[in-house]
Design a protein around this motif. Structure first.
Motif, PDB file in Angstrom:
ATOM      1  N   GLU A  29      -2.632 -14.086  -2.368  1.00 54.66           N
ATOM      2  CA  GLU A  29      -3.590 -12.962  -2.134  1.00 54.66           C
ATOM      3  C   GLU A  29      -2.443 -11.836  -1.620  1.00 54.66           C
ATOM      4  O   GLU A  29      -2.535 -10.928  -1.905  1.00 54.66           O
ATOM      5  CB  GLU A  29      -4.542 -13.330  -1.197  1.00 54.66           C
ATOM      6  N   ALA A  64      -1.444  -8.041  -2.696  1.00 56.45           N
ATOM      7  CA  ALA A  64      -1.809  -7.020  -2.082  1.00 56.45           C
ATOM      8  C   ALA A  64      -0.423  -6.437  -1.862  1.00 56.45           C
ATOM      9  O   ALA A  64      -0.493  -4.872  -2.019  1.00 56.45           O
ATOM     10  CB  ALA A  64      -2.379  -7.527  -0.717  1.00 56.45           C
ATOM     11  N   ARG A  89       0.095  -2.347  -3.342  1.00 57.17           N
ATOM     12  CA  ARG A  89       0.407  -1.412  -2.493  1.00 57.17           C
ATOM     13  C   ARG A  89       1.599  -0.635  -2.934  1.00 57.17           C
ATOM     14  O   ARG A  89       1.466   0.624  -3.042  1.00 57.17           O
ATOM     15  CB  ARG A  89       0.922  -1.980  -0.817  1.00 57.17           C
TER      16      ARG A  89
END
Length: 334
Positions: free
Chosen positions: A6, A10, A14
């Protein structure tokens, strides 16, 4: 999904959201490296989660090249992991497919890879019908007629209406008038008969003729009923008339009835320059036990004549309106 995976996703997302085009490319490259590490360790769930989520982010950001490359890599992981097509595995691929820009070159490679996977690991030798339906529907909406036809013919029970609506809209663009309608209707009806999907052929006929009747109030119509089928006949359109009666004859399976029908309309069929001949020979053998002349490769010759040559108004137009060579194998279809 583990917390480590995860966090990786992420961080990459970004970079994609905040970065310029070059940064998005670098994020795609880093994703390939990370996914390769998990693939080598045979941690298939981690590799799949990373590739799917980052590919999705790149495609949404307009980075079709990088996103498409990761989408193809995702299918490669499916193959290596021997994952079978199911609601989840197909859902990821269809989510990504819908995000591709129609002009993105990697989409073609992605679609090809998807069907290679579904044929090898699924239950359908011609490829998963649901995948064919969704892919074909997307191409139909984009007016990519050749690609839409080849997929919708092998699709689900919802596909005949989508295919026939596309053919009918194409017919409406024809400036030669209603007499060209059978040419367009046949592009759905005959291939469905050739893959033994009689139900779909009848749906296509009803859908096409209902639209034709609604848009042309002056056309004479006769209703001919048979067990399990109601066919609308347009006496002023002999070839459309022939297609409707052919569907009735197929249900009866009477060779003499087929011979009489073909003889009665032989002059009109002859005006097509042989475009339907190969298809009708195969239909005669499939449904009526009438032996056809043996050729070196009759199936491909027939499909080439049906969709590759002339056709009285169904010639290739601009954009994606092109002739198509279909893959007629469709075991497992309704």
């Amino acid at each position: 999904m583990s917390s480590k995976v995860e966090k990786i996703i992420a961080r990459l997302q970004r970079r994609i959201a905040e970065g310029a085009e070059g940064e998005q490319y670098e994020a795609g490259q880093e994703t390939r490296v990370v996914a390769a590490r998990y693939t080598k360790a045979e941690n298939w769930p981690a590799a799949i989660d990373i590739l799917f989520n980052v590919s999705q982010s790149l495609l949404k950001a307009g980075a079709g090249g990088s996103g498409g490359d990761l989408a193809v890599l995702l299918v490669d992981v499916y193959k290596n992991a021997e994952i079978k097509p199911d609601a989840v595995s197909k859902g990821r691929l269809l989510t990504l497919l819908r995000l591709f820009d129609s002009a993105e070159p990697t989409r073609k490679k992605f679609v090809k890879s998807v069907f290679e996977w579904s044929r090898k690991f699924g239950d359908y030798p011609a490829g998963d019908p649901e995948l064919h339906h969704v892919v074909g529907s997307i191409f139909a909406a984009e007016h990519e007629t050749d690609e839409a036809e080849r997929h919708l013919i092998l699709g689900t029970k919802e596909s005949p209406e989508v295919l026939t609506r596309m053919e009918y809209e194409w017919y409406k663009e024809d400036t030669e008038g209603p007499h060209t309608a059978p040419i367009y209707a046949a592009r759905a009806i005959l291939p469905y008969l050739l893959i033994a999907n009689v139900r779909a052929a009848n749906v296509s006929y009803r859908t096409f003729t209902s639209s034709l009747s609604a848009d042309n109030k002056g056309l004479a119509v006769q209703d001919v009923a048979s067990q399990g089928s109601d066919v609308r006949i347009f006496p002023s359109l002999p070839l459309l008339n022939f297609l409707g009666l052919l569907l009735l004859a197929v249900q009866k399976g009477n060779p003499e009835l087929f011979r009489q029908l073909k003889s009665k309309y032989s002059g009109h069929i002859g005006e097509l320059g042989g475009a339907w001949d190969g298809a009708l020979e195969m239909i005669a053998e499939m449904y009526f036990g009438v032996q056809r002349p043996r050729q070196s490769n009759p199936l491909f010759d027939m499909m080439g004549s049906l969709f590759g040559g002339g056709g009285g108004g169904a010639s290739s137009g601009s954009g994606g309106r092109k002739r198509v060579e279909l893959n007629p194998s469709a075991e497992g279809l309704d």
